[in-house]
Design a protein around this motif. Structure first.
Motif, mmCIF file in Angstrom:
data_model
loop_
_atom_site.group_PDB
_atom_site.id
_atom_site.type_symbol
_atom_site.label_atom_id
_atom_site.label_comp_id
_atom_site.label_asym_id
_atom_site.label_seq_id
_atom_site.Cartn_x
_atom_site.Cartn_y
_atom_site.Cartn_z
ATOM 1 N N PHE A 198 0.835 -1.193 0.000
ATOM 2 C CA PHE A 198 0.000 0.000 0.000
ATOM 3 C C PHE A 198 0.872 1.246 0.000
ATOM 4 C CE2 PHE A 198 -4.233 -1.749 1.128
ATOM 5 C CZ PHE A 198 -3.866 -3.059 1.350
ATOM 6 N N TYR A 252 0.556 5.468 0.814
ATOM 7 C CA TYR A 252 -0.250 6.526 1.399
ATOM 8 C C TYR A 252 0.504 7.845 1.267
ATOM 9 C CZ TYR A 252 -3.453 3.318 3.839
ATOM 10 O OH TYR A 252 -4.400 2.378 4.144
ATOM 11 N N GLN A 297 0.868 11.568 3.319
ATOM 12 C CA GLN A 297 0.568 12.218 4.594
ATOM 13 C C GLN A 297 1.035 13.664 4.549
ATOM 14 O OE1 GLN A 297 2.385 10.533 8.152
ATOM 15 N NE2 GLN A 297 0.750 11.347 9.438
ATOM 16 N N GLY A 317 -3.673 12.888 9.032
ATOM 17 C CA GLY A 317 -3.526 11.447 8.939
ATOM 18 C C GLY A 317 -3.189 11.014 7.527
ATOM 19 N N PRO A 318 -2.622 9.823 7.381
ATOM 20 C CA PRO A 318 -2.309 9.302 6.046
ATOM 21 C C PRO A 318 -3.563 9.152 5.185
ATOM 22 C CG PRO A 318 -1.168 8.045 7.732
ATOM 23 C CD PRO A 318 -2.148 8.926 8.435
ATOM 24 N N PHE A 329 -4.972 7.290 1.643
ATOM 25 C CA PHE A 329 -4.699 6.172 0.748
ATOM 26 C C PHE A 329 -4.469 6.621 -0.690
ATOM 27 C CE2 PHE A 329 -4.851 2.034 -0.988
ATOM 28 C CZ PHE A 329 -5.680 2.061 -2.102
ATOM 29 N N THR A 386 -3.002 0.383 -3.969
ATOM 30 C CA THR A 386 -2.692 -0.957 -3.499
ATOM 31 C C THR A 386 -2.156 -1.763 -4.673
ATOM 32 O OG1 THR A 386 -4.612 -0.854 -2.034
ATOM 33 C CG2 THR A 386 -3.532 -2.979 -2.261
ATOM 34 N N LEU A 441 4.168 7.316 2.420
ATOM 35 C CA LEU A 441 4.352 6.128 3.241
ATOM 36 C C LEU A 441 4.052 4.882 2.434
ATOM 37 C CD1 LEU A 441 2.396 7.290 6.440
ATOM 38 C CD2 LEU A 441 4.850 7.472 6.012
ATOM 39 N N PHE A 481 4.422 -0.480 8.334
ATOM 40 C CA PHE A 481 4.699 0.764 7.622
ATOM 41 C C PHE A 481 6.188 1.064 7.582
ATOM 42 C CE2 PHE A 481 0.705 2.943 6.726
ATOM 43 C CZ PHE A 481 -0.189 2.185 7.443
ATOM 44 N N GLY A 482 6.638 1.644 6.473
ATOM 45 C CA GLY A 482 7.959 2.227 6.413
ATOM 46 C C GLY A 482 7.961 3.583 7.101
#
Lengths: 109, 114
Positions: free
Chosen positions: A34, A36, A38, A43-44, A46, A49, A87, A99-100
Motif C-alpha cells: 500500500f 499513502y 501524509q 492522517g495518512p 490512501f 494498493t 508512506l 509501515f515504512g
C-alpha cells in the motif's frame, strides 16, 4: 520480522523534475503493498494498493509499480502541491500492516 | 459522512496521569486500529479490533489498554502516562478482512507527557 524500508528519507525536487521513491519489503508472506500520502499535521491518505509483481497503478502525476522485492512511486513533473510524506506499507496477514518510515518530498517552485 | 474522527486533537499530561483517546467512525467498518507515529519511525500498531467486543495486541501494546464496546467507537487508554508515550496517535478503520481493503485514518492526537 516483516520489514518495510523506504528511501530516501527526504527528497527535494524542482517543479517539473521527475523522480522515484523506493520501498523495499520482506518478500515472504506479502499479501498487498500500500502507498499513502501524509500532509503535515494530518492522517495518512490512501493512494494505491499493489498485489503482484509487474502491477502498475496511476493517479495524476503518480505511478506506483511493484517488483518481486521492491515498489516504486514515480512522480512525473511534480508540482509544489505534491509536497508531502509518502508512506509505504506491507500487509502480511489480514489484520495489520507494517509501515515504512516514509519519504519526505519537497517540491520547490 | 465524517469518516474517522479523533478526540482530543492535542493533550498535555504529567507523568503518572491517565487519559482516554476516543476514535469514532461512521462508515460501519468492522476493523479498527490504534497506531503511534514517532519521528524517523513508521506507524507502529498498538492495538486493534476485528469487531465489536473484540480487541487484540499489536506491535507495541505495553502501557496501553483498549475497548470496543460499540462498533463505531474504539477507545485507547493510558493508565499511567510516561514520557516515552509522547507521540502522535492515529486511529484507523477498515471495512472488513479482505486483503484489498485499505485503512482510513483519522486526523491524529498529539500527546505530550511531561
Amino acid at each position: 520480522e516483516d520489514q518495510v524500508t523506504q528511501s530516501p528519507e527526504a527528497l527535494r525536487l524542482q517543479e517539473g523534475e521527475s523522480s522515484s521513491l523506493n520501498c523495499s519489503y520482506t518478500v515472504s508472506g506479502l499479501r498487498g503493498l500500500f502507498w499513502y500520502r501524509q500532509d503535515p499535521g494530518k492522517g495518512p491518505e490512501f493512494l494505491f494498493t499493489l498485489y503482484s509483481a509487474g502491477e502498475e497503478k496511476e493517479k495524476e502525476r503518480l505511478k506506483a509499480t511493484l517488483t518481486k522485492k521492491e515498489s516504486f512511486l514515480h512522480i512525473t513533473a511534480p508540482k509544489p502541491e505534491d509536497s508531502a510524506t509518502y508512506l509505504c506499507a506491507g500487509r502480511y496477514n489480514n489484520n495489520d500492516m507494517r509501515f515504512g518510515a516514509g519519504t519526505r518530498l519537497t517540491v520547490k517552485p | 459522512n465524517a469518516g474517522v474522527t479523533q478526540t482530543p486533537k492535542f493533550r498535555v499530561l504529567k507523568t503518572g496521569q491517565s487519559m482516554t483517546l476516543l476514535c469514532a467512525q461512521d462508515m460501519n467498518h468492522e476493523y479498527m486500529y490504534w497506531y503511534r507515529q514517532d519521528p524517523g519511525m513508521g506507524l507502529r500498531l498498538i492495538h486493534y479490533s476485528v469487531g465489536e467486543g473484540t480487541t487484540a495486541k499489536g506491535e507495541v501494546p505495553d502501557g496501553y489498554n483498549v475497548s470496543r464496546l460499540k462498533k463505531q467507537n474504539f477507545l485507547l487508554g493510558l493508565e499511567s502516562a510516561a514520557p516515552s508515550q509522547t507521540s502522535v496517535y492515529f486511529c484507523a478503520s477498515r471495512l472488513d478482512r479482505r486483503v484489498y481493503n485499505e485503512q482510513f485514518f483519522g486526523p491524529g492526537t498529539r500527546l505530550t507527557v511531561l
